[in-house]
Design an enzyme around this catalytic site. Structure first.
Site, mmCIF file in Angstrom:
data_model
loop_
_atom_site.group_PDB
_atom_site.id
_atom_site.type_symbol
_atom_site.label_atom_id
_atom_site.label_comp_id
_atom_site.label_asym_id
_atom_site.label_seq_id
_atom_site.Cartn_x
_atom_site.Cartn_y
_atom_site.Cartn_z
ATOM 1 N N ASP A 110 34.361 15.846 11.807
ATOM 2 C CA ASP A 110 35.610 15.732 12.549
ATOM 3 C C ASP A 110 36.657 15.193 11.580
ATOM 4 O O ASP A 110 36.339 14.496 10.625
ATOM 5 C CB ASP A 110 35.411 14.785 13.738
ATOM 6 C CG ASP A 110 36.549 14.848 14.738
ATOM 7 O OD1 ASP A 110 37.499 15.604 14.506
ATOM 8 O OD2 ASP A 110 36.475 14.121 15.735
ATOM 9 N N GLY A 113 41.232 12.519 13.534
ATOM 10 C CA GLY A 113 42.402 12.426 14.413
ATOM 11 C C GLY A 113 42.088 11.841 15.776
ATOM 12 O O GLY A 113 42.841 11.015 16.299
ATOM 13 N N PHE A 114 40.970 12.232 16.362
ATOM 14 C CA PHE A 114 40.605 11.737 17.692
ATOM 15 C C PHE A 114 40.370 10.224 17.659
ATOM 16 O O PHE A 114 40.806 9.498 18.552
ATOM 17 C CB PHE A 114 39.348 12.446 18.196
ATOM 18 C CG PHE A 114 38.851 11.937 19.520
ATOM 19 C CD1 PHE A 114 39.490 12.287 20.695
ATOM 20 C CD2 PHE A 114 37.750 11.096 19.590
ATOM 21 C CE1 PHE A 114 39.047 11.818 21.928
ATOM 22 C CE2 PHE A 114 37.292 10.618 20.806
ATOM 23 C CZ PHE A 114 37.945 10.977 21.971
ATOM 24 N N ASP A 164 44.474 17.003 13.645
ATOM 25 C CA ASP A 164 45.331 17.460 14.734
ATOM 26 C C ASP A 164 45.956 16.263 15.435
ATOM 27 O O ASP A 164 45.490 15.134 15.308
ATOM 28 C CB ASP A 164 44.566 18.330 15.730
ATOM 29 C CG ASP A 164 43.305 17.652 16.262
ATOM 30 O OD1 ASP A 164 42.825 16.709 15.610
ATOM 31 O OD2 ASP A 164 42.800 18.059 17.319
ATOM 32 N N GLN A 208 45.139 23.100 20.724
ATOM 33 C CA GLN A 208 45.610 22.032 21.597
ATOM 34 C C GLN A 208 46.539 22.624 22.666
ATOM 35 O O GLN A 208 46.787 23.818 22.684
ATOM 36 C CB GLN A 208 46.319 20.946 20.789
ATOM 37 C CG GLN A 208 45.399 20.159 19.869
ATOM 38 C CD GLN A 208 44.419 19.267 20.608
ATOM 39 O OE1 GLN A 208 44.499 19.086 21.822
ATOM 40 N NE2 GLN A 208 43.464 18.701 19.886
ATOM 41 N N GLY A 235 40.798 18.461 22.536
ATOM 42 C CA GLY A 235 41.565 17.715 23.531
ATOM 43 C C GLY A 235 40.948 17.665 24.909
ATOM 44 O O GLY A 235 41.579 17.172 25.839
ATOM 45 N N ASP A 285 29.395 19.512 20.714
ATOM 46 C CA ASP A 285 28.900 18.229 20.211
ATOM 47 C C ASP A 285 29.245 17.130 21.201
ATOM 48 O O ASP A 285 30.212 17.253 21.963
ATOM 49 C CB ASP A 285 29.527 17.886 18.858
ATOM 50 C CG ASP A 285 30.941 17.337 19.019
ATOM 51 O OD1 ASP A 285 31.106 16.098 18.911
ATOM 52 O OD2 ASP A 285 31.881 18.112 19.292
ATOM 53 N N CYS A 323 7.753 19.520 28.162
ATOM 54 C CA CYS A 323 8.689 19.351 27.045
ATOM 55 C C CYS A 323 7.920 19.414 25.726
ATOM 56 O O CYS A 323 6.806 18.897 25.620
ATOM 57 C CB CYS A 323 9.420 18.018 27.181
ATOM 58 S SG CYS A 323 10.447 17.574 25.747
ATOM 59 N N HIS A 361 13.559 12.448 22.321
ATOM 60 C CA HIS A 361 13.407 13.346 23.468
ATOM 61 C C HIS A 361 14.724 14.016 23.835
ATOM 62 O O HIS A 361 14.783 15.234 24.037
ATOM 63 C CB HIS A 361 12.866 12.577 24.677
ATOM 64 C CG HIS A 361 12.921 13.366 25.945
ATOM 65 N ND1 HIS A 361 11.985 14.324 26.282
ATOM 66 C CD2 HIS A 361 13.851 13.374 26.947
ATOM 67 C CE1 HIS A 361 12.319 14.882 27.431
ATOM 68 N NE2 HIS A 361 13.434 14.327 27.864
#
Length: 418
Positions: A110, A113-114, A164, A208, A235, A285, A323, A361
């Site tokens: 990333d 910016g976030f 961004d 955005q 966003g 993600d 699983c 898990h």
């Protein structure tokens, strides 16, 4: 909707840029769901994919070998955190984040910016960049598109994100939202100009525009014109209604090129992943699966189980029957840890081992869900898979979330139809 003849005539298609090849290998004949292969400098990645988040060059509780054993071939690091510590000088000296963390597969970073906006109270966004005070010593700092690219070049991630101007989708000021969208386009131009290694690192743009669908379409047109190797929808997951979230994803994927990967940033709830795939997205993600593990929660096909509950104190079954993760697989299978729910319950409130095992898990669950989704798309039975998936979460067949019903109906799947 595809005709049977068109489905049978489907052939693989591919497109390449300097450091990325995208090969489309299957499409759902009903929805917009796609299956593809993304080839990056550190190997192939099957899409759709969920990417675990190793924010500070480690996935909390797991070694690189354990993460590799889940089948993960692409995970996230965070530019903001790695730029602060260990810092660019250390990353340059060691030769990048792959060597620093002992990870031989692909990395996505990333831009930072976030985090500038979400974690820092004293961040000020201008055309130049984001000014903020260091959380370590309070000194003034500036993150520009150029500096974000420089940091990501030092990290050596296979996929880099543009810097961004990020606003939560629920921001009330439409003029500020437009400013952020237009600034993100201008900052992409600066990122492209500053990117030093396009031959070995792929730069993705970020769409955005908040919840304004026309603004999103406008941003898509501008970003697509820059021809980056991949495209992200940013966003979201900012508190908006799920119906609005789905409208944004559907609107954007409709505008995007067929032969480029589409990444919806910051989502990880299983229902969100399956619906977003149906709407035409490929990559996702989120920190939620690993974070919720540290609170004693296991993700299963029947929903989230709180392993701290007393009902599991004498339950000697696996975390989830069937699983394939190391914790759950039968003890006679290679690599099985033979972990029972009772053991997780016993340790969940007091020992880190429970968080470690639940992280194993939960990561497996998310990656395996995407493997099943991919197989269903290739076999052209994705709509049936979606119904089975939601049926596992809502066995009464009636209490499906309305946002999922509406979004899926828009691409040809009616959850309420038997």
């Amino acid at each position: 909707m595809w005709t049977t003849a068109r489905r049978m005539a489907f052939t693989t298609k591919s497109a390449s840029s300097a450091a990325l090849t995208f090969e489309l290998v299957g499409m759902c004949s009903t929805t917009r769901a796609r299956a593809s292969i993304l080839t990056l400098p550190h190997g192939q990645v099957n899409l759709p994919i969920f990417m675990p988040v190793a924010t500070q060059a480690s996935l909390k509780g797991l070694t690189p070998e354990q993460l590799e054993a889940t089948g993960c071939r692409l995970c996230l690091n965070n530019t903001y955190h790695l730029g602060l510590k260990p810092g660019q000088k250390v990353l340059d000296t060691v030769g990048g984040a792959h060597k620093f963390q002992g990870w031989n597969h692909n990395l996505l970073t990333d831009s930072g910016g976030f985090q500038m906006v979400s974690l820092l109270k004293l961040a000020n966004v201008t055309e130049e960049g984001v000014r903020f005070l260091s959380p370590h010593d309070g000194s003034p700092m500036l993150l520009t598109p150029e500096h974000s690219m420089s940091l990501q070049n030092s990290i050596g991630s296979d996929i880099m994100m543009q810097l961004d101007d990020v606003l939560v989708t629920t921001h009330p000021d439409k003029a500020r939202m437009r400013e952020a969208m237009e600034r993100s386009v201008r900052w992409l131009d600066r990122c492209i100009a500053a990117h030093r290694y396009p031959e070995r690192q792929s730069l993705f743009c970020i769409i955005q525009g908040g919840l304004d669908l026309e603004m999103r379409r406008e941003c898509c047109r501008e970003m697509v014109a820059r021809d980056t190797p991949g495209i992200a929808i940013g966003g979201l997951s900012g508190g908006e209604a799920k119906d609005d979230f789905c409208k944004v994803v559907a609107t954007c994927t409709e505008q995007l090129p067929e032969l480029k990967p589409r990444y919806v940033m910051g989502i990880g709830y299983p229902e969100d992943l399956v619906v977003s795939v149906a709407l035409g997205a490929d990559m996702f993600d989120c920190v939620w699966p690993t974070r919720t593990a540290r609170f004693g929660n296991a993700i299963t096909k029947h929903g989230v189980l709180n392993m701290k509950r007393e009902m599991y104190a004498a339950d000697f079954g696996p975390i989830e029957e069937g699983c394939g993760c190391q914790c759950c697989r039968p003890v006679n299978q290679e690599g099985s840890l033979g972990i029972a729910r009772a053991f997780i319950h016993h340790n969940a409130a007091k020992e880190t081992v429970a968080a470690h095992l639940l992280t194993l898990h939960n990561v497996w669950y998310q990656l395996d869900l995407m493997r099943q989704v991919r197989e269903a798309i290739i076999a052209d039975r994705f709509p049936a898979f979606v119904k089975e998936f939601f049926g596992g979460l809502y066995p009464d067949g009636q209490s499906y979330p309305s946002w999922a019903v509406n979004a899926l109906r828009g691409v040809g799947i009616d959850l309420l139809e038997s």
